[in-house]
Design a protein around this motif. Structure first.
Motif, mmCIF file in Angstrom:
data_model
loop_
_atom_site.group_PDB
_atom_site.id
_atom_site.type_symbol
_atom_site.label_atom_id
_atom_site.label_comp_id
_atom_site.label_asym_id
_atom_site.label_seq_id
_atom_site.Cartn_x
_atom_site.Cartn_y
_atom_site.Cartn_z
ATOM 1 N N ALA A 1 61.067 28.606 -11.943
ATOM 2 C CA ALA A 1 61.482 27.705 -10.860
ATOM 3 C C ALA A 1 62.998 27.613 -10.779
ATOM 4 C CB ALA A 1 60.877 26.318 -11.059
ATOM 5 N N ALA A 2 63.644 27.467 -11.918
ATOM 6 C CA ALA A 2 65.104 27.317 -11.928
ATOM 7 C C ALA A 2 65.802 28.574 -11.422
ATOM 8 C CB ALA A 2 65.576 26.981 -13.336
ATOM 9 N N PHE A 3 65.367 29.739 -11.875
ATOM 10 C CA PHE A 3 66.049 30.958 -11.460
ATOM 11 C C PHE A 3 65.736 31.330 -10.013
ATOM 12 C CE2 PHE A 3 66.755 31.402 -15.978
ATOM 13 C CZ PHE A 3 68.086 31.784 -15.976
ATOM 14 N N ARG A 4 64.582 30.953 -9.514
ATOM 15 C CA ARG A 4 64.323 31.156 -8.076
ATOM 16 C C ARG A 4 65.263 30.312 -7.242
ATOM 17 N NH1 ARG A 4 58.038 31.767 -6.393
ATOM 18 N NH2 ARG A 4 57.905 33.938 -6.991
ATOM 19 N N ILE A 5 65.429 29.065 -7.629
ATOM 20 C CA ILE A 5 66.347 28.186 -6.904
ATOM 21 C C ILE A 5 67.781 28.690 -7.041
ATOM 22 C CG2 ILE A 5 67.327 25.856 -6.842
ATOM 23 C CD1 ILE A 5 64.502 24.859 -7.667
ATOM 24 N N TYR A 6 68.157 29.136 -8.244
ATOM 25 C CA TYR A 6 69.516 29.646 -8.469
ATOM 26 C C TYR A 6 69.778 30.883 -7.623
ATOM 27 C CZ TYR A 6 73.540 31.605 -10.883
ATOM 28 O OH TYR A 6 74.761 32.133 -11.178
ATOM 29 N N ARG B 1 74.286 24.619 -8.771
ATOM 30 C CA ARG B 1 74.983 25.749 -9.403
ATOM 31 C C ARG B 1 74.662 25.862 -10.888
ATOM 32 N NH1 ARG B 1 81.088 24.967 -8.041
ATOM 33 N NH2 ARG B 1 80.909 24.950 -10.276
ATOM 34 N N HIS B 2 74.269 24.770 -11.502
ATOM 35 C CA HIS B 2 74.003 24.755 -12.942
ATOM 36 C C HIS B 2 72.518 24.585 -13.253
ATOM 37 C CE1 HIS B 2 78.293 24.471 -13.467
ATOM 38 N NE2 HIS B 2 78.308 23.436 -12.636
ATOM 39 N N ILE B 3 71.652 24.973 -12.342
ATOM 40 C CA ILE B 3 70.217 24.748 -12.526
ATOM 41 C C ILE B 3 69.652 25.569 -13.681
ATOM 42 C CG2 ILE B 3 69.341 26.477 -10.929
ATOM 43 C CD1 ILE B 3 67.415 24.173 -9.973
ATOM 44 N N ARG B 4 70.343 26.610 -14.083
ATOM 45 C CA ARG B 4 69.869 27.420 -15.213
ATOM 46 C C ARG B 4 69.783 26.597 -16.493
ATOM 47 N NH1 ARG B 4 74.436 31.602 -14.722
ATOM 48 N NH2 ARG B 4 75.392 29.629 -14.239
ATOM 49 N N THR C 1 68.443 23.814 -16.898
ATOM 50 C CA THR C 1 67.214 23.015 -16.987
ATOM 51 C C THR C 1 66.257 23.555 -18.037
ATOM 52 O OG1 THR C 1 66.207 24.253 -15.169
ATOM 53 C CG2 THR C 1 67.301 22.182 -14.617
ATOM 54 N N VAL C 2 66.257 24.859 -18.258
ATOM 55 C CA VAL C 2 65.358 25.433 -19.263
ATOM 56 C C VAL C 2 65.758 24.955 -20.656
ATOM 57 C CG1 VAL C 2 64.460 27.562 -20.246
ATOM 58 C CG2 VAL C 2 64.933 27.439 -17.805
ATOM 59 N N ALA C 3 67.040 25.005 -20.965
ATOM 60 C CA ALA C 3 67.506 24.533 -22.274
ATOM 61 C C ALA C 3 67.300 23.035 -22.425
ATOM 62 C CB ALA C 3 68.977 24.886 -22.455
ATOM 63 N N LEU C 4 67.569 22.283 -21.382
ATOM 64 C CA LEU C 4 67.371 20.834 -21.454
ATOM 65 C C LEU C 4 65.901 20.473 -21.588
ATOM 66 C CD1 LEU C 4 69.986 19.622 -18.839
ATOM 67 C CD2 LEU C 4 70.093 19.408 -21.317
ATOM 68 N N THR C 5 65.031 21.236 -20.951
ATOM 69 C CA THR C 5 63.601 21.011 -21.108
ATOM 70 C C THR C 5 63.171 21.266 -22.549
ATOM 71 O OG1 THR C 5 63.173 21.611 -18.817
ATOM 72 C CG2 THR C 5 61.311 21.732 -20.324
ATOM 73 N N ALA C 6 63.691 22.321 -23.142
ATOM 74 C CA ALA C 6 63.367 22.603 -24.544
ATOM 75 C C ALA C 6 63.840 21.474 -25.453
ATOM 76 C CB ALA C 6 63.994 23.927 -24.969
ATOM 77 N N LEU C 7 65.039 20.959 -25.205
ATOM 78 C CA LEU C 7 65.533 19.836 -26.007
ATOM 79 C C LEU C 7 64.678 18.590 -25.812
ATOM 80 C CD1 LEU C 7 69.397 20.144 -25.673
ATOM 81 C CD2 LEU C 7 68.006 20.490 -27.699
ATOM 82 N N CYS C 8 64.274 18.320 -24.584
ATOM 83 C CA CYS C 8 63.392 17.174 -24.328
ATOM 84 C C CYS C 8 62.075 17.326 -25.081
ATOM 85 C CB CYS C 8 63.108 17.031 -22.834
ATOM 86 S SG CYS C 8 64.466 16.390 -21.884
ATOM 87 N N ASP C 9 61.519 18.529 -25.076
ATOM 88 C CA ASP C 9 60.267 18.755 -25.787
ATOM 89 C C ASP C 9 60.416 18.511 -27.284
ATOM 90 O OD1 ASP C 9 58.864 19.365 -23.541
ATOM 91 O OD2 ASP C 9 59.106 21.532 -23.747
ATOM 92 N N VAL C 10 61.493 19.001 -27.843
ATOM 93 C CA VAL C 10 61.711 18.804 -29.281
ATOM 94 C C VAL C 10 61.868 17.329 -29.603
ATOM 95 C CG1 VAL C 10 63.333 19.230 -31.174
ATOM 96 C CG2 VAL C 10 62.632 21.103 -29.685
ATOM 97 N N PHE C 11 62.617 16.598 -28.805
ATOM 98 C CA PHE C 11 62.804 15.167 -29.072
ATOM 99 C C PHE C 11 61.531 14.360 -28.824
ATOM 100 C CE2 PHE C 11 67.457 15.971 -28.200
ATOM 101 C CZ PHE C 11 67.800 15.893 -29.543
ATOM 102 N N VAL D 1 66.369 17.004 -10.132
ATOM 103 C CA VAL D 1 67.719 16.422 -10.230
ATOM 104 C C VAL D 1 68.775 17.506 -10.107
ATOM 105 C CG1 VAL D 1 69.334 15.320 -11.836
ATOM 106 C CG2 VAL D 1 67.061 14.356 -11.490
ATOM 107 N N PHE D 2 68.599 18.594 -10.846
ATOM 108 C CA PHE D 2 69.588 19.671 -10.768
ATOM 109 C C PHE D 2 69.582 20.319 -9.390
ATOM 110 C CE2 PHE D 2 70.158 19.205 -15.196
ATOM 111 C CZ PHE D 2 71.317 19.875 -15.529
#
Length: 86
Positions: free
Chosen positions: A75-80, A31-34, A36-46, A24-25
């Motif tokens: 993956a995110a930083f390679r794309i960024y 430009r804001h794909i970085r 995704t790492v924080a959002l993935t961590a939040l998804c895991d916690v929830f 999606v990003f």
């Protein structure tokens, strides 16, 4: 080890959200794909709140989350970086 429905569900919940977030990003918010790492961590916690603090599975679950976050980050930083070069 037997593949139980719970194990398959947990595996899907560890794979699908980060892949979906990166895609999606990548498509709409490259430009804001970085984030995704924080959002993935939040998804895991929830998604795994009840399993996160269960004493018998904490170590294994922590390792799986760290591996997942590392893979998402790579993956995110390679794309960024590729987007910045273009």
């Amino acid at each position: 080890m037997e593949l139980t429905p719970t194990l398959i569900l947990n595996l899907a919940l560890l794979i699908v959200p980060p892949v979906a977030l990166v895609l999606v990003f990548w498509q709409w918010l490259a430009r804001h794909i970085r984030w995704t790492v924080a959002l993935t961590a939040l998804c895991d916690v929830f998604l795994f709140w009840d399993k996160l603090f269960y004493y018998e599975s904490f170590d294994l679950f922590a390792v799986l989350i760290l591996v997942q976050l590392a893979a998402t980050g790579v993956a995110a930083f390679r794309i960024y970086n590729k987007q910045r070069k273009d």
